[in-house]
Design a protein around this motif. Structure first.
Motif, PDB file in Angstrom:
ATOM      1  N   THR A  18       0.845  -1.205   0.000  1.00 37.47           N
ATOM      2  CA  THR A  18       0.000   0.000   0.000  1.00 37.47           C
ATOM      3  C   THR A  18       0.873   1.245   0.000  1.00 37.47           C
ATOM      4  O   THR A  18       0.645   2.179  -0.784  1.00 37.47           O
ATOM      5  N   ILE A  40      -7.096   2.093  -2.703  1.00 35.37           N
ATOM      6  CA  ILE A  40      -6.551   0.899  -2.069  1.00 35.37           C
ATOM      7  C   ILE A  40      -7.300   0.634  -0.770  1.00 35.37           C
ATOM      8  O   ILE A  40      -7.522   1.546   0.022  1.00 35.37           O
ATOM      9  N   ASP A  42      -6.635  -1.667   2.445  1.00 30.96           N
ATOM     10  CA  ASP A  42      -5.649  -2.483   3.146  1.00 30.96           C
ATOM     11  C   ASP A  42      -6.360  -3.168   4.307  1.00 30.96           C
ATOM     12  O   ASP A  42      -6.951  -2.512   5.155  1.00 30.96           O
TER      13      ASP A  42
END
Length: 150
Positions: A18, A40, A42
């Motif tokens: 990330t 993104i 995570d």
């Protein structure tokens, strides 16, 4: 940019990846909860390490365009059962991390990801920025301009 959710066991390299994808300085940070960034997601490794993997995959795929299953090239076994990608309603890619570790077995990890159902596999070393441009290129959508294109 397509939004990707990253799933894998603790220490597989999700947070490091990330940081690399975002162009940040790499530093260790234990993910305690879902971090939902612009492109993104995570996730904590505990999602992959518990019986709730299938439910977590099915749930969080609704938030993303692509699912990334991560396995470190140094791992001795896979937590992902065969055909687990069937629980997702999105495209799933495999990501082999830690490819430059002296104990890495990249092909074994890639084979586990293919067995899980990943059609495409990326080989990544986040600290060396290896494989990051290829993954970003894959996630690129029409109209996106990547840093090296400007």
């Amino acid at each position: 940019m397509k939004k990707i959710v990253l799933m894998g066991r603790s220490e597989a390299g999700k947070t490091t990846l990330t940081q690399a994808l975002k162009g940040e300085k790499i530093h260790y940070h234990k993910t305690q909860y879902i971090n939902n960034f612009d492109v993104i997601i995570d996730t904590p490794g505990e999602y992959a390490q518990t019986h709730g993997l299938g439910a977590a995959l099915a749930l969080y795929t609704y938030e993303a365009d692509v699912v990334g299953l991560l396995i470190g090239a140094t791992e001795e076994y896979s937590l992902f059962p065969p055909c687990v990608t069937a629980t997702c309603n999105r495209e799933v890619v495999g990501i082999v991390t830690k490819v430059n570790d002296p104990h890495a077995n990249k092909e074994r990890a890639a084979n586990w990801l293919r067995l899980a159902g990943c059609q495409q596999v990326f080989y990544i070393d986040s600290k060396a920025n290896e494989g990051i441009p290829e993954l970003l290129e894959y996630l690129k959508e029409e109209g996106d301009v990547l840093p090296w294109e400007s």
